[in-house]
Design a protein around this motif. Structure first.
Motif, short mmCIF file in Angstrom:
data_model
loop_
_atom_site.label_atom_id
_atom_site.label_comp_id
_atom_site.label_asym_id
_atom_site.label_seq_id
_atom_site.Cartn_x
_atom_site.Cartn_y
_atom_site.Cartn_z
N LYS A 123 -0.61 -8.73 -2.33
CA LYS A 123 -1.49 -7.85 -3.21
C LYS A 123 -0.77 -6.38 -2.73
CE LYS A 123 -3.53 -9.13 -5.82
NZ LYS A 123 -3.23 -9.58 -7.13
N GLU A 139 -6.64 0.10 -0.79
CA GLU A 139 -6.66 -0.31 -2.13
C GLU A 139 -6.27 -1.87 -2.14
OE1 GLU A 139 -7.32 1.27 -4.89
OE2 GLU A 139 -7.57 3.27 -4.51
N ARG A 140 -5.31 -2.12 -1.17
CA ARG A 140 -4.71 -3.61 -0.95
C ARG A 140 -6.21 -4.32 -0.75
NH1 ARG A 140 -4.20 -8.08 1.01
NH2 ARG A 140 -5.83 -7.47 2.45
N SER A 160 -7.92 -4.92 -3.92
CA SER A 160 -7.21 -5.82 -4.89
C SER A 160 -7.36 -7.15 -4.51
CB SER A 160 -5.80 -5.27 -5.00
OG SER A 160 -5.01 -6.13 -5.93
N ASP A 161 -7.43 -7.57 -3.05
CA ASP A 161 -7.29 -8.87 -2.47
C ASP A 161 -8.69 -9.33 -3.02
OD1 ASP A 161 -7.22 -11.19 -0.68
OD2 ASP A 161 -6.28 -10.09 0.79
N THR A 169 -10.44 -8.72 -5.41
CA THR A 169 -10.58 -8.83 -6.78
C THR A 169 -10.04 -10.21 -7.27
OG1 THR A 169 -10.71 -6.63 -7.16
CG2 THR A 169 -9.96 -7.68 -8.97
N GLN A 170 -8.88 -10.35 -6.60
CA GLN A 170 -8.06 -11.84 -6.96
C GLN A 170 -9.02 -12.98 -6.48
OE1 GLN A 170 -3.81 -12.52 -6.50
NE2 GLN A 170 -4.37 -13.92 -4.71
N SER A 220 -2.54 -10.90 -14.47
CA SER A 220 -3.14 -10.54 -13.28
C SER A 220 -2.69 -9.11 -12.97
CB SER A 220 -2.99 -11.76 -12.23
OG SER A 220 -1.66 -11.67 -11.84
N LYS A 221 -1.54 -8.72 -13.21
CA LYS A 221 -1.11 -7.45 -12.68
C LYS A 221 -1.97 -6.40 -13.23
CE LYS A 221 1.31 -10.26 -10.21
NZ LYS A 221 0.90 -10.67 -8.73
N ARG A 248 -5.10 -5.84 -13.03
CA ARG A 248 -6.63 -6.27 -13.45
C ARG A 248 -7.53 -5.21 -12.65
NH1 ARG A 248 -6.62 -11.25 -10.80
NH2 ARG A 248 -6.17 -12.31 -12.38
N HIS A 256 -10.28 -3.47 -10.64
CA HIS A 256 -10.74 -3.58 -9.22
C HIS A 256 -12.18 -4.00 -9.53
CE1 HIS A 256 -7.50 -1.87 -6.57
NE2 HIS A 256 -6.96 -2.93 -7.03
#
Length: 284
Positions: free
Chosen positions: A41, A128-129, A132-133, A135-136, A246-247, A249, A251
């Protein structure tokens, strides 16, 4: 991305000399000369697609997970090579598997394959990573109609950061990089600023070209800002390509208080990482 490019002249960049039997037009499948090792991510797909604009680069289309998945690793280098694209002599094969960065067994295995391989590490704000992790993972579980805990329940325990949360551990960049530096010299690992890549791709791509010994072929004209998607898309030979849905997306929700705790937790680890790579980043 291949349809966006025409094959250009060969460059000094070299993949591994090991290759499979010849195929059409003297192309072969070669072991990668450069690998994007992480972070998850962090923008690895964007970096791969952008490097693929270069006429002397061919990329593996899927994440191979050869060095970090035992079932794949047992199949041997012949299997790994078979996952690579066909390239002309002088072209550079690039693979990306972000799971490599945090896997302890990978650096030595990669060195055994090719001690001269060039490694690209794209990083972003670790807080933030992490979001995002999560969220995926949340999106994937909801797609399969499986429940998943709210982020704050995983991240906090009695009001304090839970150090065992896997997404948190993946954001401790200094710990993972230390293992790589036990095997590879620092000059063989190029750090890409993932936040800068999203804001303005070209300067980061020019640095990557230089690191990979590629002639400068990517230009600012290869990028345009898509106001609908909110990020840059790629343009070449009159064709454009945007990253998948997906990019960008949205959070998953996290309270401002929890995010502040997360930023505070990462303060010292971030400083250690900055010292290791010899540069600072504008992270929380």
């Amino acid at each position: 991305m291949r349809e966006l490019r025409s094959v250009g002249s060969s460059s000094p960049a070299s993949s591994s000399s090991s290759s499979s039997s010849s195929s059409y037009n003297a192309t072969q499948q070669r072991l990668p000369g450069a690998i994007i090792i992480g972070v998850r991510k962090g923008g690895t797909r964007a970096l791969l697609e952008m490097l693929n604009l270069h006429p002397d680069v061919e990329v593996a289309k899927a994440e191979v997970h050869y060095f970090n998945v035992e079932e794949h690793f047992r199949r041997g280098l012949a299997w790994y090579r078979a996952q690579m694209p066909f390239t002309l002599p002088g072209q550079l094969t690039v693979e990306k598997t972000p799971g490599y960065f945090a896997a302890p067994q990978v650096p030595a295995r990669l060195w055994d394959m090719n001690p001269a391989v060039r490694l690209l590490l794209i990083v972003r704000d670790p807080a933030e990573r992490l979001v995002s992790d999560y969220t995926q993972v949340l999106h994937n579980r909801l797609t399969r109609h499986k429940p998943y805990q709210p982020l704050e329940e995983l991240l906090l325990h009695k009001g304090h950061i839970e150090p065992g949360y896997k997404a948190l551990q993946r954001s401790l960049y200094h710990q993972h990089l230390a293992r790589w530096l036990e095997v590879f010299p620092r000059e063989q690992i190029h750090v890409v600023d993932g936040d800068a890549l999203i804001r303005d791709p070209f300067p980061e791509l020019r640095k990557a070209e230089k690191f990979l010994d590629l002639p400068p072929r990517i230009s600012p004209n290869n990028f345009y800002y898509n106001t609908t998607k909110g990020f840059y898309c790629l343009l070449s030979a009159g064709h454009d390509k945007c990253l998948d849905e997906s990019k960008g997306r949205p959070h998953a929700p996290l309270s401002a208080q929890a995010f502040r705790k997360l930023c505070h937790y990462f303060r010292k680890p971030n400083q250690l990482f900055f010292e290791m790579v010899g540069r600072s980043f504008s992270w929380c």
